[in-house]
Motif scaffolding. Structure first.
Motif, PDB file in Angstrom:
ATOM      1  N   LYS A  12      61.281  34.345  48.310  1.00 30.25           N
ATOM      2  CA  LYS A  12      62.674  34.141  50.144  1.00 30.25           C
ATOM      3  C   LYS A  12      61.486  35.110  50.541  1.00 30.25           C
ATOM      4  O   LYS A  12      61.875  35.861  51.806  1.00 30.25           O
ATOM      5  CB  LYS A  12      63.828  34.024  50.313  1.00 30.25           C
ATOM      6  N   ASP A  13      61.849  36.700  49.342  1.00 27.64           N
ATOM      7  CA  ASP A  13      61.180  37.893  49.974  1.00 27.64           C
ATOM      8  C   ASP A  13      60.610  38.680  48.730  1.00 27.64           C
ATOM      9  O   ASP A  13      60.284  38.867  47.566  1.00 27.64           O
ATOM     10  CB  ASP A  13      62.417  38.438  50.922  1.00 27.64           C
ATOM     11  N   PHE A  14      60.543  39.872  49.520  1.00 26.21           N
ATOM     12  CA  PHE A  14      59.755  41.225  48.221  1.00 26.21           C
ATOM     13  C   PHE A  14      60.514  40.990  46.500  1.00 26.21           C
ATOM     14  O   PHE A  14      59.774  41.354  45.905  1.00 26.21           O
ATOM     15  CB  PHE A  14      59.572  42.422  49.340  1.00 26.21           C
ATOM     16  N   TRP A  15      61.581  41.030  47.562  1.00 24.13           N
ATOM     17  CA  TRP A  15      62.652  41.453  46.213  1.00 24.13           C
ATOM     18  C   TRP A  15      62.193  40.066  45.283  1.00 24.13           C
ATOM     19  O   TRP A  15      62.188  40.369  43.456  1.00 24.13           O
ATOM     20  CB  TRP A  15      63.939  41.721  46.427  1.00 24.13           C
ATOM     21  N   ASP A  16      62.699  39.080  45.060  1.00 19.80           N
ATOM     22  CA  ASP A  16      62.561  37.831  44.562  1.00 19.80           C
ATOM     23  C   ASP A  16      60.836  37.773  43.595  1.00 19.80           C
ATOM     24  O   ASP A  16      60.607  37.168  42.974  1.00 19.80           O
ATOM     25  CB  ASP A  16      62.216  36.379  45.533  1.00 19.80           C
ATOM     26  N   LEU A  32      50.844  32.493  43.425  1.00 16.79           N
ATOM     27  CA  LEU A  32      50.302  33.424  43.816  1.00 16.79           C
ATOM     28  C   LEU A  32      49.892  33.976  45.037  1.00 16.79           C
ATOM     29  O   LEU A  32      50.362  34.477  45.225  1.00 16.79           O
ATOM     30  CB  LEU A  32      49.086  33.710  42.737  1.00 16.79           C
ATOM     31  N   ASP A  33      49.576  32.830  46.198  1.00 21.26           N
ATOM     32  CA  ASP A  33      49.285  32.805  47.187  1.00 21.26           C
ATOM     33  C   ASP A  33      50.719  33.201  48.050  1.00 21.26           C
ATOM     34  O   ASP A  33      50.343  33.795  49.252  1.00 21.26           O
ATOM     35  CB  ASP A  33      48.529  31.308  47.874  1.00 21.26           C
ATOM     36  N   LYS A  34      51.664  32.931  47.682  1.00 22.30           N
ATOM     37  CA  LYS A  34      52.795  33.454  48.573  1.00 22.30           C
ATOM     38  C   LYS A  34      53.043  34.716  48.690  1.00 22.30           C
ATOM     39  O   LYS A  34      54.086  35.699  49.094  1.00 22.30           O
ATOM     40  CB  LYS A  34      54.225  32.609  47.450  1.00 22.30           C
ATOM     41  N   LEU A  35      52.790  36.018  47.307  1.00 20.28           N
ATOM     42  CA  LEU A  35      52.187  36.587  47.633  1.00 20.28           C
ATOM     43  C   LEU A  35      51.589  38.094  48.164  1.00 20.28           C
ATOM     44  O   LEU A  35      51.779  39.181  48.945  1.00 20.28           O
ATOM     45  CB  LEU A  35      52.220  37.305  46.214  1.00 20.28           C
ATOM     46  N   LYS A  36      50.699  36.757  49.397  1.00 19.65           N
ATOM     47  CA  LYS A  36      49.265  38.215  49.911  1.00 19.65           C
ATOM     48  C   LYS A  36      50.343  38.573  51.580  1.00 19.65           C
ATOM     49  O   LYS A  36      49.513  38.925  51.765  1.00 19.65           O
ATOM     50  CB  LYS A  36      48.645  36.899  50.841  1.00 19.65           C
ATOM     51  N   LYS A  37      51.377  37.929  51.770  1.00 16.97           N
ATOM     52  CA  LYS A  37      51.660  38.412  53.550  1.00 16.97           C
ATOM     53  C   LYS A  37      52.558  39.560  52.864  1.00 16.97           C
ATOM     54  O   LYS A  37      53.510  39.926  53.835  1.00 16.97           O
ATOM     55  CB  LYS A  37      52.739  37.359  53.574  1.00 16.97           C
ATOM     56  N   TYR A  38      52.823  39.929  51.287  1.00 12.96           N
ATOM     57  CA  TYR A  38      53.744  41.026  51.530  1.00 12.96           C
ATOM     58  C   TYR A  38      52.728  42.332  50.985  1.00 12.96           C
ATOM     59  O   TYR A  38      52.299  43.180  49.679  1.00 12.96           O
ATOM     60  CB  TYR A  38      54.644  41.020  49.478  1.00 12.96           C
TER      61      TYR A  38
END
Length: 106
Positions: free
Chosen positions: A15-19, A59-65
């Motif tokens: 849900k966020d970067f820390w996750d 892994l694709d969920k991490l692109k936005k960070y």
């Protein structure tokens, strides 16, 4: 014979970067992980490189960070190759894509 360990890291529900870091710590069972990429590298080379397989999902969920997916993959690649061929044939990292295809980090 060394026991082979299999880990599944699933970023599908972050849900966020820390996750991202909570997921790495939980899914890879990294008790001394301090939540940054340098610490991840240390944990990978100290504990997991001996005889492990790691599957990475979502892994694709991490692109936005800030393209964190690429930076994370660099750490896995460096950990796999840091010790040369001695560990690269005992440490496997595979990305599982949304369509079910697999891509091994070589």
């Amino acid at each position: 014979m060394l026991e082979k360990h299999h880990y599944k890291v699933d970023f599908s529900n972050i849900k966020d970067f820390w996750d991202i870091h909570t997921t790495l710590e939980k899914d890879l069972k990294l008790f001394d992980y301090s939540g940054d990429l340098d610490s991840l590298y240390d944990c990978l080379t100290d504990k997991l490189c001996y005889f492990s397989t790691i599957e990475i999902h979502g892994l694709d969920k991490l692109k936005k960070y800030d393209n964190y997916d690429k930076r994370l993959l660099e750490v896995f690649y460096e950990a796999k190759h840091d010790w040369g061929d001695e560990f690269s044939n005992r440490f496997f990292v595979t990305i599982v894509h949304k369509d079910g295809t697999h891509e091994e980090i070589k």
